[in-house]
Design a protein around this motif. Structure first.
Motif, PDB file in Angstrom:
ATOM      1  N   HIS A 155      54.621  60.839  36.555  1.00  0.00           N
ATOM      2  CA  HIS A 155      53.423  60.207  35.947  1.00  0.00           C
ATOM      3  C   HIS A 155      53.311  58.807  36.066  1.00  0.00           C
ATOM      4  O   HIS A 155      52.248  58.212  36.633  1.00  0.00           O
ATOM      5  CB  HIS A 155      52.856  60.536  34.667  1.00  0.00           C
ATOM      6  CG  HIS A 155      52.426  62.018  34.456  1.00  0.00           C
ATOM      7  ND1 HIS A 155      53.248  63.042  33.892  1.00  0.00           N
ATOM      8  CD2 HIS A 155      51.638  62.835  34.999  1.00  0.00           C
ATOM      9  CE1 HIS A 155      52.905  64.294  33.998  1.00  0.00           C
ATOM     10  NE2 HIS A 155      51.730  64.255  34.590  1.00  0.00           N
ATOM     11  N   ALA A 194      47.087  64.432  32.248  1.00  0.00           N
ATOM     12  CA  ALA A 194      48.303  65.269  31.940  1.00  0.00           C
ATOM     13  C   ALA A 194      48.055  66.121  30.865  1.00  0.00           C
ATOM     14  O   ALA A 194      48.756  67.211  30.849  1.00  0.00           O
ATOM     15  CB  ALA A 194      49.366  64.193  31.704  1.00  0.00           C
ATOM     16  N   VAL A 209      54.366  60.910  28.572  1.00  0.00           N
ATOM     17  CA  VAL A 209      53.603  61.015  29.752  1.00  0.00           C
ATOM     18  C   VAL A 209      53.969  59.716  30.754  1.00  0.00           C
ATOM     19  O   VAL A 209      54.009  59.789  31.849  1.00  0.00           O
ATOM     20  CB  VAL A 209      52.048  61.174  29.476  1.00  0.00           C
ATOM     21  CG1 VAL A 209      51.179  61.198  30.786  1.00  0.00           C
ATOM     22  CG2 VAL A 209      51.724  62.595  28.858  1.00  0.00           C
ATOM     23  N   LEU A 244      45.340  58.596  32.286  1.00  0.00           N
ATOM     24  CA  LEU A 244      46.522  59.299  32.874  1.00  0.00           C
ATOM     25  C   LEU A 244      47.001  60.407  31.993  1.00  0.00           C
ATOM     26  O   LEU A 244      47.302  61.676  32.234  1.00  0.00           O
ATOM     27  CB  LEU A 244      47.740  58.296  33.276  1.00  0.00           C
ATOM     28  CG  LEU A 244      48.768  58.901  34.301  1.00  0.00           C
ATOM     29  CD1 LEU A 244      48.762  59.808  35.364  1.00  0.00           C
ATOM     30  CD2 LEU A 244      49.800  57.914  34.501  1.00  0.00           C
ATOM     31  N   TYR A 272      52.138  56.350  39.343  1.00  0.00           N
ATOM     32  CA  TYR A 272      50.546  56.265  39.372  1.00  0.00           C
ATOM     33  C   TYR A 272      50.016  55.128  38.736  1.00  0.00           C
ATOM     34  O   TYR A 272      48.745  54.790  38.894  1.00  0.00           O
ATOM     35  CB  TYR A 272      49.775  57.705  39.194  1.00  0.00           C
ATOM     36  CG  TYR A 272      50.078  59.025  39.683  1.00  0.00           C
ATOM     37  CD1 TYR A 272      49.752  58.927  41.071  1.00  0.00           C
ATOM     38  CD2 TYR A 272      50.899  59.942  39.029  1.00  0.00           C
ATOM     39  CE1 TYR A 272      50.228  60.043  41.844  1.00  0.00           C
ATOM     40  CE2 TYR A 272      51.072  60.999  39.616  1.00  0.00           C
ATOM     41  CZ  TYR A 272      50.872  61.138  41.008  1.00  0.00           C
ATOM     42  OH  TYR A 272      51.260  62.337  41.823  1.00  0.00           O
TER      43      TYR A 272
END
Length: 164
Positions: free
Chosen positions: A45, A26, A39, A22, A48
Motif C-alpha cells: 500500500h 484497504a 496499512v 487508502l 500509492y
C-alpha cells in the motif's frame, strides 16, 4: 438535485487525507479493519502514497458542502521493478479510490472515478488500471464504468479501462 459534494484537484497538502482514503480502500470489508499504520507501512500500500505529489501523480478530492474531504481518487505511475497490485505497464497509471463510510452509496465514488478517468485522458493516458479484491462491492462500480478484468489473481483481479 444537490449532490451535497464537490470535486477538486488533489494537492500536495492532501497527502494525509489520501492516507485516510487508502486505509478506507484497504479496509472495505466489514470486520476486517487493519490499523492505519499497518496499512500505510505495508509494501503493498505505501507505494500509492509515498512522496505524494510526484510530477506524474494526479488526483481528485470530494468535499462535502462544508468543505471537509469525504473521498479521493488518485493515480500513480509505478515502475516495472516496483509494480503496484494493479500494474499492467509503465505507461498505464494505477488508480486508488477511497470514500469515507458515511458517504458511500451517495455517488461520491462514481463521480471521483469518472472525474479521474477524464483527468487521466486529458493528461495523455490511453488506459488506467486498478486492482480489486474479487468480493469487494466496488467491483460492480468498476464494471459499470467500463473496466474489464485483464488478469486474475488468487483473490483479486486487475482491471483496465480506456480513458477515451
Amino acid at each position: 438535485m444537490d449532490s451535497g459534494f464537490a470535486l477538486r484537484r488533489a494537492a500536495q497538502t492532501d497527502a494525509v487525507f489520501l492516507g485516510d482514503m487508502l486505509v478506507e480502500a484497504a479496509n472495505w470489508r466489514a470486520g476486517g479493519m487493519r490499523p492505519r499504520h499497518e496499512v500505510l507501512m505495508s509494501p503493498d500500500h505505501r507505494r500509492y502514497l509515498a512522496g505524494w505529489k510526484r510530477a506524474a501523480d494526479e488526483g481528485l478530492v470530494a468535499t462535502g458542502a462544508d468543505g471537509v474531504p469525504v473521498g479521493a481518487a488518485w493515480y500513480r505511475m509505478l515502475p516495472q521493478d516496483a509494480p503496484g497490485l494493479g500494474f499492467v505497464g509503465v505507461a498505464v497509471p494505477e488508480l486508488i479510490l477511497g470514500v469515507h463510510p458515511l458517504w458511500r452509496a451517495r455517488g461520491v465514488g462514481r463521480a471521483l472515478l469518472r472525474g479521474l478517468i477524464e483527468l487521466a485522458g486529458t493528461q495523455g493516458h490511453a488506459r488506467i488500471s486498478l486492482s480489486v479484491e474479487r468480493d469487494n462491492f466496488a467491483r460492480n462500480l468498476y464494471r459499470a464504468e467500463g473496466f474489464a478484468v485483464v488478469a486474475e489473481g488468487l483473490a483479486r483481479d486487475t482491471m483496465v479501462r480506456r480513458t477515451a
